[in-house]
Design an enzyme around this catalytic site. Structure first.
Site, PDB file in Angstrom:
ATOM      1  N   SER A   8       0.852  -1.193   0.000  1.00 35.16           N
ATOM      2  CA  SER A   8       0.000   0.000   0.000  1.00 35.16           C
ATOM      3  C   SER A   8       0.884   1.238   0.000  1.00 35.16           C
ATOM      4  O   SER A   8       1.645   1.471   0.949  1.00 35.16           O
ATOM      5  CB  SER A   8      -0.901   0.018   1.232  1.00 35.16           C
ATOM      6  OG  SER A   8      -1.373   1.344   1.415  1.00 35.16           O
ATOM      7  N   HIS A  33      -1.196  -1.297  -4.297  1.00 37.89           N
ATOM      8  CA  HIS A  33      -2.455  -0.988  -3.598  1.00 37.89           C
ATOM      9  C   HIS A  33      -2.542   0.521  -3.398  1.00 37.89           C
ATOM     10  O   HIS A  33      -1.666   1.135  -2.786  1.00 37.89           O
ATOM     11  CB  HIS A  33      -2.502  -1.738  -2.263  1.00 37.89           C
ATOM     12  CG  HIS A  33      -3.809  -1.617  -1.553  1.00 37.89           C
ATOM     13  ND1 HIS A  33      -4.914  -2.371  -1.889  1.00 37.89           N
ATOM     14  CD2 HIS A  33      -4.209  -0.828  -0.518  1.00 37.89           C
ATOM     15  CE1 HIS A  33      -5.931  -2.055  -1.089  1.00 37.89           C
ATOM     16  NE2 HIS A  33      -5.524  -1.103  -0.253  1.00 37.89           N
ATOM     17  N   ASP A  35      -4.733   3.562  -2.008  1.00 33.20           N
ATOM     18  CA  ASP A  35      -5.789   3.895  -1.052  1.00 33.20           C
ATOM     19  C   ASP A  35      -6.320   5.305  -1.297  1.00 33.20           C
ATOM     20  O   ASP A  35      -5.586   6.284  -1.153  1.00 33.20           O
ATOM     21  CB  ASP A  35      -5.243   3.812   0.378  1.00 33.20           C
ATOM     22  CG  ASP A  35      -5.072   2.378   0.837  1.00 33.20           C
ATOM     23  OD1 ASP A  35      -6.043   1.608   0.738  1.00 33.20           O
ATOM     24  OD2 ASP A  35      -3.962   2.028   1.285  1.00 33.20           O
ATOM     25  N   MET A  37      -8.883   8.132  -0.058  1.00 37.58           N
ATOM     26  CA  MET A  37      -9.665   8.548   1.117  1.00 37.58           C
ATOM     27  C   MET A  37     -10.168   9.965   0.921  1.00 37.58           C
ATOM     28  O   MET A  37      -9.467  10.810   0.354  1.00 37.58           O
ATOM     29  CB  MET A  37      -8.796   8.489   2.370  1.00 37.58           C
ATOM     30  CG  MET A  37      -8.172   7.112   2.605  1.00 37.58           C
ATOM     31  SD  MET A  37      -7.280   7.073   4.145  1.00 37.58           S
ATOM     32  CE  MET A  37      -6.575   5.418   4.078  1.00 37.58           C
ATOM     33  N   HIS A  66      -8.379   1.029  -3.989  1.00 33.69           N
ATOM     34  CA  HIS A  66      -9.278   0.820  -2.845  1.00 33.69           C
ATOM     35  C   HIS A  66      -9.952   2.150  -2.528  1.00 33.69           C
ATOM     36  O   HIS A  66      -9.314   3.048  -1.979  1.00 33.69           O
ATOM     37  CB  HIS A  66      -8.436   0.291  -1.667  1.00 33.69           C
ATOM     38  CG  HIS A  66      -9.191   0.170  -0.381  1.00 33.69           C
ATOM     39  ND1 HIS A  66      -8.562  -0.051   0.821  1.00 33.69           N
ATOM     40  CD2 HIS A  66     -10.517   0.226  -0.109  1.00 33.69           C
ATOM     41  CE1 HIS A  66      -9.476  -0.119   1.781  1.00 33.69           C
ATOM     42  NE2 HIS A  66     -10.666   0.048   1.246  1.00 33.69           N
ATOM     43  N   MET A  68     -12.177   4.552  -0.574  1.00 34.62           N
ATOM     44  CA  MET A  68     -12.836   4.847   0.704  1.00 34.62           C
ATOM     45  C   MET A  68     -13.454   6.232   0.550  1.00 34.62           C
ATOM     46  O   MET A  68     -13.019   7.212   1.168  1.00 34.62           O
ATOM     47  CB  MET A  68     -11.809   4.800   1.844  1.00 34.62           C
ATOM     48  CG  MET A  68     -11.347   3.377   2.153  1.00 34.62           C
ATOM     49  SD  MET A  68      -9.764   3.320   3.013  1.00 34.62           S
ATOM     50  CE  MET A  68      -8.627   3.321   1.619  1.00 34.62           C
ATOM     51  N   MET A 137     -11.264  -5.965   5.436  1.00 30.34           N
ATOM     52  CA  MET A 137     -10.440  -5.053   6.235  1.00 30.34           C
ATOM     53  C   MET A 137     -10.112  -5.718   7.568  1.00 30.34           C
ATOM     54  O   MET A 137     -11.007  -6.213   8.258  1.00 30.34           O
ATOM     55  CB  MET A 137     -11.190  -3.740   6.511  1.00 30.34           C
ATOM     56  CG  MET A 137     -11.452  -2.863   5.294  1.00 30.34           C
ATOM     57  SD  MET A 137     -10.000  -2.435   4.331  1.00 30.34           S
ATOM     58  CE  MET A 137      -9.040  -1.503   5.528  1.00 30.34           C
ATOM     59  N   ASP A 175      -6.566  -6.533   4.223  1.00 31.88           N
ATOM     60  CA  ASP A 175      -5.931  -5.210   4.260  1.00 31.88           C
ATOM     61  C   ASP A 175      -5.902  -4.673   5.687  1.00 31.88           C
ATOM     62  O   ASP A 175      -6.953  -4.442   6.288  1.00 31.88           O
ATOM     63  CB  ASP A 175      -6.748  -4.267   3.353  1.00 31.88           C
ATOM     64  CG  ASP A 175      -6.142  -2.876   3.210  1.00 31.88           C
ATOM     65  OD1 ASP A 175      -5.069  -2.625   3.792  1.00 31.88           O
ATOM     66  OD2 ASP A 175      -6.758  -2.044   2.511  1.00 31.88           O
TER      67      ASP A 175
HETATM   68  C1  DX5 Z   1      -6.323   1.523   5.577  1.00 30.79           C
HETATM   69  C2  DX5 Z   1      -5.797   1.204   4.203  1.00 30.79           C
HETATM   70  C3  DX5 Z   1      -4.701   0.200   4.181  1.00 30.79           C
HETATM   71  C4  DX5 Z   1      -3.464   0.631   4.893  1.00 30.79           C
HETATM   72  C5  DX5 Z   1      -2.667  -0.563   5.244  1.00 30.79           C
HETATM   73  O1  DX5 Z   1      -7.502   2.260   5.466  1.00 30.79           O
HETATM   74  O2  DX5 Z   1      -6.849   0.679   3.413  1.00 30.79           O
HETATM   75  O3  DX5 Z   1      -4.411  -0.181   2.862  1.00 30.79           O
HETATM   76  O4  DX5 Z   1      -2.671   1.476   4.141  1.00 30.79           O
HETATM   77  O5  DX5 Z   1      -1.561  -0.129   5.968  1.00 30.79           O
HETATM   78  P1  DX5 Z   1      -0.824  -1.063   7.015  1.00 30.79           P
HETATM   79  O6  DX5 Z   1      -0.305  -2.256   6.268  1.00 30.79           O
HETATM   80  O7  DX5 Z   1       0.241  -0.200   7.552  1.00 30.79           O
HETATM   81  O8  DX5 Z   1      -1.853  -1.473   8.033  1.00 30.79           O
HETATM   82 ZN    ZN Z   2      -6.416  -0.280   1.464  1.00 31.10          ZN
END
Ligand code: DX5
Ligand code: ZN
Length: 220
Positions: A8, A33, A35, A37, A66, A68, A137, A175
């Site tokens: 990620s 990956h 993310d 947000m 991903h 969010m 998750m 994840d």
């Molecule tokens: C959290 C993200 C994850 C996160 C994982 O909302 O979706 O992808 O970056 O990070 P680690 O591996 O540090 O938990």
């Molecule tokens: Zn993620």
């Protein structure tokens, strides 16, 4: 079983994002990956389609996006154009989950549904056969570097059973909080795709960390 490691980039050095993606590609990662947000569905704000498009030509690795974000539908075609291979979303962020899955597929991407630690598996009852990926998750979404929530392990096992019963090649990704010392447990529970942010980008030698993860997976 084929296992895949998806670093990620949330934990990467954002001032050198291209180099970081090149580095994980050279280090043996299987996916990037990504993310997204929105400071609305989750209390954090990251990157969007512009950054996705900028990273697309940097490596050959598929971009595992991903989302969010809420609402989610408006932004899906933008990520498809930006080069996403997989687009996953949270059912709580969509008014019409089946429509959103269809929208992702119509835009030429693989579709994933993401379930938070407290989101019930009943969301898969009428959707699983339409999905390419289930993302469970193992932390609450919003931040990297959180602790793995162990009650997700039996949930992984239950989803594995459902996928096997269906007999379709649906990836089961997990994840949050995955490290070299718990990745084997996550694989034993039935996952085949592993997101790791802080464990990889927080380490000195990405290749060595990914190799250690692969070694743990090789003996599952
Ligand atoms: C959290 C993200 C994850 C996160 C994982 O909302 O979706 O992808 O970056 O990070 P680690 O591996 O540090 O938990
Ligand atoms: Zn993620």
């Amino acid at each position: 079983m084929a296992f895949r490691i998806a670093p990620s980039i949330l934990s990467a050095d954002f001032a050198r994002l291209g180099e970081e993606v090149r580095a994980i590609a050279a280090a043996g990662a299987d996916l990037v990956h990504f993310d997204v947000m929105d400071n609305h569905y989750v209390p954090n704000l990251t990157v969007g389609p512009l950054v996705c498009a900028a990273l697309k030509p940097v490596s050959k690795l598929p971009l595992d996006v991903h989302l969010m974000v809420r609402p989610v539908d408006r932004i899906i075609p933008d990520f498809a154009k930006a080069g996403a291979s997989i687009i996953s979303f949270h059912p709580e962020a969509s008014e019409h989950v089946d429509r959103t899955i269809g929208l992702i597929r119509e835009n030429g991407c693989k579709a994933g549904l993401v379930l938070n630690p407290a989101t019930p598996l009943s969301f898969l009852d009428h959707t699983l056969e339409k999905l390419d990926l289930v993302l469970l998750m193992s932390v609450n979404p919003g931040f990297g570097g959180q602790q793995f929530i162990p009650s997700v392990l039996p949930k992984i096992a239950e989803v594995r059973k459902r996928i096997d019963k269906l007999g379709k090649d649906i990836w089961l990704e997990v994840d949050g909080g995955i490290k070299t010392d718990n990745i084997a447990d996550v694989a034993k529970a039935g996952a085949d795709t592993f997101v790791a942010g802080s464990a990889i980008f927080g380490s000195k030698d990405y290749a060595a960390t990914i190799k250690q993860m692969q070694q743990k997976l090789a003996v599952v």
